[in-house]
Write an enzyme that holds these catalytic residues in place. Structure first.
Site, PDB file in Angstrom:
ATOM      1  N   GLY A   1     -16.463   2.491   3.291  1.00  0.00           N
ATOM      2  CA  GLY A   1     -15.226   3.267   3.236  1.00  0.00           C
ATOM      3  C   GLY A   1     -14.290   2.875   2.108  1.00  0.00           C
ATOM      4  O   GLY A   1     -13.089   3.118   2.175  1.00  0.00           O
ATOM      5  N   GLN A   2     -14.843   2.285   1.028  1.00  0.00           N
ATOM      6  CA  GLN A   2     -13.997   1.867  -0.098  1.00  0.00           C
ATOM      7  C   GLN A   2     -13.639   3.064  -0.958  1.00  0.00           C
ATOM      8  O   GLN A   2     -14.518   3.779  -1.440  1.00  0.00           O
ATOM      9  CB  GLN A   2     -14.738   0.815  -0.937  1.00  0.00           C
ATOM     10  CG  GLN A   2     -13.882   0.263  -2.076  1.00  0.00           C
ATOM     11  CD  GLN A   2     -14.621  -0.778  -2.914  1.00  0.00           C
ATOM     12  OE1 GLN A   2     -15.795  -1.076  -2.671  1.00  0.00           O
ATOM     13  NE2 GLN A   2     -13.935  -1.304  -3.902  1.00  0.00           N
TER      14      GLN A   2
ATOM     15  N   ASN B   1     -12.812  -3.238   2.602  1.00  0.00           N
ATOM     16  CA  ASN B   1     -13.788  -2.150   2.627  1.00  0.00           C
ATOM     17  C   ASN B   1     -14.664  -2.271   1.386  1.00  0.00           C
ATOM     18  O   ASN B   1     -14.152  -2.470   0.279  1.00  0.00           O
ATOM     19  CB  ASN B   1     -13.068  -0.801   2.631  1.00  0.00           C
ATOM     20  CG  ASN B   1     -12.227  -0.594   3.889  1.00  0.00           C
ATOM     21  OD1 ASN B   1     -12.626  -1.004   4.974  1.00  0.00           O
ATOM     22  ND2 ASN B   1     -11.067   0.019   3.740  1.00  0.00           N
TER      23      ASN B   1
ATOM     24  N   HIS C   1     -10.160  -5.315  -3.248  1.00  0.00           N
ATOM     25  CA  HIS C   1      -8.836  -5.511  -2.657  1.00  0.00           C
ATOM     26  C   HIS C   1      -8.977  -5.851  -1.189  1.00  0.00           C
ATOM     27  O   HIS C   1      -9.853  -5.345  -0.497  1.00  0.00           O
ATOM     28  CB  HIS C   1      -7.952  -4.270  -2.832  1.00  0.00           C
ATOM     29  CG  HIS C   1      -8.567  -3.005  -2.331  1.00  0.00           C
ATOM     30  ND1 HIS C   1      -9.495  -2.284  -3.070  1.00  0.00           N
ATOM     31  CD2 HIS C   1      -8.413  -2.317  -1.167  1.00  0.00           C
ATOM     32  CE1 HIS C   1      -9.869  -1.219  -2.382  1.00  0.00           C
ATOM     33  NE2 HIS C   1      -9.233  -1.215  -1.225  1.00  0.00           N
TER      34      HIS C   1
ATOM     35  N   HIS D   1      -6.907  -5.664   2.301  1.00  0.00           N
ATOM     36  CA  HIS D   1      -5.749  -5.168   3.037  1.00  0.00           C
ATOM     37  C   HIS D   1      -5.258  -6.281   3.967  1.00  0.00           C
ATOM     38  O   HIS D   1      -6.069  -6.921   4.642  1.00  0.00           O
ATOM     39  CB  HIS D   1      -6.141  -3.988   3.931  1.00  0.00           C
ATOM     40  CG  HIS D   1      -6.709  -2.798   3.224  1.00  0.00           C
ATOM     41  ND1 HIS D   1      -5.982  -1.662   2.993  1.00  0.00           N
ATOM     42  CD2 HIS D   1      -7.933  -2.564   2.697  1.00  0.00           C
ATOM     43  CE1 HIS D   1      -6.738  -0.773   2.357  1.00  0.00           C
ATOM     44  NE2 HIS D   1      -7.939  -1.294   2.171  1.00  0.00           N
TER      45      HIS D   1
ATOM     46  N   ASP E   1       0.850  -1.202   0.000  1.00  0.00           N
ATOM     47  CA  ASP E   1       0.000   0.000   0.000  1.00  0.00           C
ATOM     48  C   ASP E   1       0.881   1.246   0.000  1.00  0.00           C
ATOM     49  O   ASP E   1       1.876   1.323   0.723  1.00  0.00           O
ATOM     50  CB  ASP E   1      -0.919  -0.008   1.230  1.00  0.00           C
ATOM     51  CG  ASP E   1      -2.071   0.962   1.086  1.00  0.00           C
ATOM     52  OD1 ASP E   1      -3.222   0.512   0.959  1.00  0.00           O
ATOM     53  OD2 ASP E   1      -1.815   2.200   1.079  1.00  0.00           O
ATOM     54  N   ILE E   2       0.496   2.208  -0.810  1.00  0.00           N
ATOM     55  CA  ILE E   2       1.307   3.417  -0.970  1.00  0.00           C
ATOM     56  C   ILE E   2       1.248   4.293   0.293  1.00  0.00           C
ATOM     57  O   ILE E   2       2.168   5.071   0.549  1.00  0.00           O
ATOM     58  CB  ILE E   2       0.859   4.177  -2.240  1.00  0.00           C
ATOM     59  CG1 ILE E   2       1.966   5.040  -2.805  1.00  0.00           C
ATOM     60  CG2 ILE E   2      -0.405   4.974  -2.028  1.00  0.00           C
ATOM     61  CD1 ILE E   2       1.726   5.502  -4.228  1.00  0.00           C
TER      62      ILE E   2
HETATM   63  P1  AMP Z   1      -9.787   1.388   0.376  1.00  0.00           P
HETATM   64  O1  AMP Z   1     -10.122   2.578   1.235  1.00  0.00           O
HETATM   65  O2  AMP Z   1     -10.055   0.079   1.058  1.00  0.00           O
HETATM   66  O3  AMP Z   1     -10.413   1.492  -0.981  1.00  0.00           O
HETATM   67  O4  AMP Z   1      -8.212   1.403   0.226  1.00  0.00           O
HETATM   68  C1  AMP Z   1      -7.541   1.806  -0.920  1.00  0.00           C
HETATM   69  C2  AMP Z   1      -6.076   1.722  -0.599  1.00  0.00           C
HETATM   70  O5  AMP Z   1      -5.351   1.792  -1.804  1.00  0.00           O
HETATM   71  C3  AMP Z   1      -5.573   2.839   0.320  1.00  0.00           C
HETATM   72  O6  AMP Z   1      -5.010   2.276   1.503  1.00  0.00           O
HETATM   73  C4  AMP Z   1      -4.519   3.547  -0.542  1.00  0.00           C
HETATM   74  O7  AMP Z   1      -3.397   3.977   0.205  1.00  0.00           O
HETATM   75  C5  AMP Z   1      -4.142   2.472  -1.547  1.00  0.00           C
HETATM   76  N1  AMP Z   1      -3.639   2.952  -2.820  1.00  0.00           N
HETATM   77  C6  AMP Z   1      -4.207   3.876  -3.630  1.00  0.00           C
HETATM   78  N2  AMP Z   1      -3.461   4.047  -4.739  1.00  0.00           N
HETATM   79  C7  AMP Z   1      -2.407   3.209  -4.633  1.00  0.00           C
HETATM   80  C8  AMP Z   1      -1.268   2.923  -5.464  1.00  0.00           C
HETATM   81  N3  AMP Z   1      -1.067   3.558  -6.638  1.00  0.00           N
HETATM   82  N4  AMP Z   1      -0.377   2.014  -5.027  1.00  0.00           N
HETATM   83  C9  AMP Z   1      -0.549   1.387  -3.849  1.00  0.00           C
HETATM   84  N5  AMP Z   1      -1.607   1.595  -3.033  1.00  0.00           N
HETATM   85  C10 AMP Z   1      -2.508   2.509  -3.411  1.00  0.00           C
END
Ligand code: AMP
Ligand code: ZN
Length: 115
Positions: free
Chosen positions: A95-96, A89, A102, A104, A33-34
């Protein structure tokens, strides 16, 4: 395999934007995760575009099972020895933020930024 040209995670699958990959096979991709909430924080995704967990049906049960079954191996490989947390999420109230299914997987010593 279905992809959405506007989806950021489909672009990661296609290699169009970079990610730090932790695992890959024909069906699944795992990358860090970024904006990590924990010392180790990876996202497990299907390579095919599925918008959210709400769009999953019985035909995706094996794929979802593989996502869950991968987590212990991943955490071991990433040095997590004291437990981990898995979160999916789903939708607005869930909260998606990224509309590609995906999971986590987070671990490492606490305290963590979130959760
Ligand atoms: P969610 O709130 O469950 O949709 O989580 C989306 C997740 O994707 C967040 O934790 C972001 O930090 C992560 N994210 C968004 N863009 C990227 C990316 N380019 N590379 C890695 N993680 C990302
Ligand atoms: Zn996608």
């Amino acid at each position: 395999m279905s992809a959405d040209p506007h989806c950021i995670f489909c672009k990661i699958v296609a290699g169009q934007i970079p990610a730090k990959k932790a695992y890959e096979d024909d069906e699944l991709l795992v990358f860090h995760d970024i904006h990590p909430w924990a010392p180790v924080h990876v996202l497990v995704i299907p390579k095919a575009h599925i918008a959210s967990h709400a769009d999953v049906g019985p035909e995706q049960a094996p794929m979802l099972g593989r996502m869950l079954a991968l987590a212990p191996q991943l955490m071991r490989e990433l040095g997590v020895t004291n437990g981990f947390r898995t979160v999916i999420n789903t939708g607005r109230d869930g909260g998606q933020e990224v509309q590609h299914l995906h999971m986590h997987v987070m671990g490492g010593p606490r305290p963590w930024a979130k959760g």
